[in-house]
Enzyme design. Structure first.
Site, PDB file in Angstrom:
ATOM      1  N   ARG A 118      -4.487   7.638  -0.991  1.00 44.26           N
ATOM      2  CA  ARG A 118      -4.271   6.269  -1.391  1.00 44.26           C
ATOM      3  C   ARG A 118      -3.365   5.494  -0.449  1.00 44.26           C
ATOM      4  O   ARG A 118      -3.319   4.273  -0.481  1.00 44.26           O
ATOM      5  CB  ARG A 118      -3.626   6.288  -2.798  1.00 44.26           C
ATOM      6  CG  ARG A 118      -4.655   6.544  -3.899  1.00 44.26           C
ATOM      7  CD  ARG A 118      -3.956   6.707  -5.235  1.00 44.26           C
ATOM      8  NE  ARG A 118      -3.732   8.149  -5.371  1.00 44.26           N
ATOM      9  CZ  ARG A 118      -3.362   8.717  -6.515  1.00 44.26           C
ATOM     10  NH1 ARG A 118      -3.142   7.991  -7.572  1.00 44.26           N
ATOM     11  NH2 ARG A 118      -3.185  10.016  -6.593  1.00 44.26           N
ATOM     12  N   GLU A 155      -5.057   5.329   8.645  1.00 45.23           N
ATOM     13  CA  GLU A 155      -4.090   6.163   7.923  1.00 45.23           C
ATOM     14  C   GLU A 155      -2.759   5.436   7.777  1.00 45.23           C
ATOM     15  O   GLU A 155      -2.433   4.555   8.578  1.00 45.23           O
ATOM     16  CB  GLU A 155      -3.862   7.472   8.693  1.00 45.23           C
ATOM     17  CG  GLU A 155      -4.521   8.684   8.065  1.00 45.23           C
ATOM     18  CD  GLU A 155      -3.879   9.133   6.753  1.00 45.23           C
ATOM     19  OE1 GLU A 155      -3.324   8.296   5.996  1.00 45.23           O
ATOM     20  OE2 GLU A 155      -3.938  10.324   6.460  1.00 45.23           O
ATOM     21  N   ASP A 156      -1.996   5.843   6.770  1.00 49.28           N
ATOM     22  CA  ASP A 156      -0.653   5.285   6.606  1.00 49.28           C
ATOM     23  C   ASP A 156       0.324   5.924   7.584  1.00 49.28           C
ATOM     24  O   ASP A 156       1.119   5.254   8.214  1.00 49.28           O
ATOM     25  CB  ASP A 156      -0.176   5.435   5.150  1.00 49.28           C
ATOM     26  CG  ASP A 156      -0.305   6.866   4.620  1.00 49.28           C
ATOM     27  OD1 ASP A 156      -0.822   7.755   5.335  1.00 49.28           O
ATOM     28  OD2 ASP A 156       0.107   7.091   3.471  1.00 49.28           O
ATOM     29  N   ASP A 180       2.085  12.725  10.003  1.00 52.40           N
ATOM     30  CA  ASP A 180       3.328  13.483   9.851  1.00 52.40           C
ATOM     31  C   ASP A 180       3.121  14.833  10.544  1.00 52.40           C
ATOM     32  O   ASP A 180       3.294  14.938  11.753  1.00 52.40           O
ATOM     33  CB  ASP A 180       3.596  13.601   8.341  1.00 52.40           C
ATOM     34  CG  ASP A 180       4.914  14.258   8.004  1.00 52.40           C
ATOM     35  OD1 ASP A 180       5.801  14.296   8.866  1.00 52.40           O
ATOM     36  OD2 ASP A 180       5.073  14.728   6.858  1.00 52.40           O
ATOM     37  N   THR A 181       2.685  15.863   9.836  1.00 53.04           N
ATOM     38  CA  THR A 181       2.361  17.131  10.503  1.00 53.04           C
ATOM     39  C   THR A 181       1.059  17.013  11.291  1.00 53.04           C
ATOM     40  O   THR A 181       0.813  17.775  12.213  1.00 53.04           O
ATOM     41  CB  THR A 181       2.186  18.283   9.483  1.00 53.04           C
ATOM     42  OG1 THR A 181       1.089  17.973   8.628  1.00 53.04           O
ATOM     43  CG2 THR A 181       3.448  18.480   8.661  1.00 53.04           C
ATOM     44  N   LYS A 211       5.229  10.161  12.893  1.00 56.02           N
ATOM     45  CA  LYS A 211       6.507  10.894  12.836  1.00 56.02           C
ATOM     46  C   LYS A 211       6.388  12.088  13.767  1.00 56.02           C
ATOM     47  O   LYS A 211       6.160  13.217  13.325  1.00 56.02           O
ATOM     48  CB  LYS A 211       6.681  11.397  11.395  1.00 56.02           C
ATOM     49  CG  LYS A 211       7.992  11.048  10.731  1.00 56.02           C
ATOM     50  CD  LYS A 211       8.126  11.845   9.440  1.00 56.02           C
ATOM     51  CE  LYS A 211       7.876  11.019   8.207  1.00 56.02           C
ATOM     52  NZ  LYS A 211       8.039  11.822   6.955  1.00 56.02           N
ATOM     53  N   ARG A 214       4.650   2.110  -3.736  1.00 56.48           N
ATOM     54  CA  ARG A 214       3.560   1.699  -2.834  1.00 56.48           C
ATOM     55  C   ARG A 214       3.509   0.173  -2.684  1.00 56.48           C
ATOM     56  O   ARG A 214       2.999  -0.346  -1.702  1.00 56.48           O
ATOM     57  CB  ARG A 214       2.211   2.168  -3.390  1.00 56.48           C
ATOM     58  CG  ARG A 214       2.013   3.674  -3.423  1.00 56.48           C
ATOM     59  CD  ARG A 214       0.550   3.987  -3.677  1.00 56.48           C
ATOM     60  NE  ARG A 214       0.308   5.362  -4.107  1.00 56.48           N
ATOM     61  CZ  ARG A 214       0.143   6.388  -3.283  1.00 56.48           C
ATOM     62  NH1 ARG A 214       0.224   6.212  -1.976  1.00 56.48           N
ATOM     63  NH2 ARG A 214      -0.103   7.594  -3.759  1.00 56.48           N
TER      64      ARG A 214
END
Ligand code: IMP
Ligand code: MG
Length: 176
Positions: free
Chosen positions: A35, A91-92, A95-96, A123, A157
């Site tokens: 989401r 995508e928001d 991260d990994t 990140k 959000r």
């Protein structure tokens, strides 16, 4: 507050202009990863001056755990075939990188003409796989952020800006 609504709007306009230029004369399908990217994708789509289609892909990256397991579950799949389409995954945050790594494999198997990635945030400190990000909003440090679509335990959000979550509030589950 880490990134103001004004800075986000400026970056989104610039990304939209670049994407408009790059995809001129191509049939573009935006894949909004639910989401977390629903706010970013809605703004980005309106900053792109091309006819385009929008598809939604629901994913859960972490299940009930705060640490990435690398196991990604698709909770909502595309409704229209993407064969021979130019796909832009929105995508928001990367991260990994495990979520996008899985999604790029999943989409790649459906014979699209091309697949590129547009992420609001990156990140790099936590990267476990190398994801090529073709269009990037902002690089951030290893902090947990909320707002502009990003959540902690499904909240925040709706903040119009990106904020850093204080460490004491971080022990929560996260998904898409
Ligand atoms: P990944 O580790 O790259 O697989 O990230 C997967 C997902 O975790 C992202 O799409 C976000 O939904 C979520 N996530 C990662 N970092 C953050 C954060 O700082 N705030 C909120 N959600 C996050
Ligand atoms: Mg996400």
């Amino acid at each position: 507050m880490l990134i103001s609504a004004e800075r986000i709007a400026e970056r989104v306009a610039a990304l939209g202009a670049q994407i408009t230029k790059d995809y001129r004369d191509k049939s573009l399908v935006i894949v909004c990863v639910l989401r977390g990217s629903f706010v970013f994708a809605a703004d980005l789509a309106r900053a792109i001056g091309l006819p385009l289609k929008i598809e939604f892909l629901g994913v859960q990256s972490y299940g009930e755990d705060t640490e990435s397991s690398g196991v990604v579950r698709i909770t909502l799949d595309l409704k229209t075939p993407i064969a021979d389409e130019h796909v832009l995954v929105v995508e928001d945050i990367v991260d990994t990188g495990l979520t996008l790594n899985y999604l790029l494999d999943h989409l790649g198997m459906q014979s699209p003409a091309s697949v590129r990635v547009c992420s609001l945030l990156h990140k790099p400190a936590r990267a476990r796989v190398d994801i090529p990000i073709d269009y990037l909003g902002f690089t951030i440090d290893d902090v947990f952020v909320v707002g502009y679509g990003l959540d902690v335990a499904h909240y925040h959000r709706n903040l119009p800006y990106v904020a850093e979550l204080p460490t004491s509030n971080r022990d929560e589950t996260r998904d898409g």
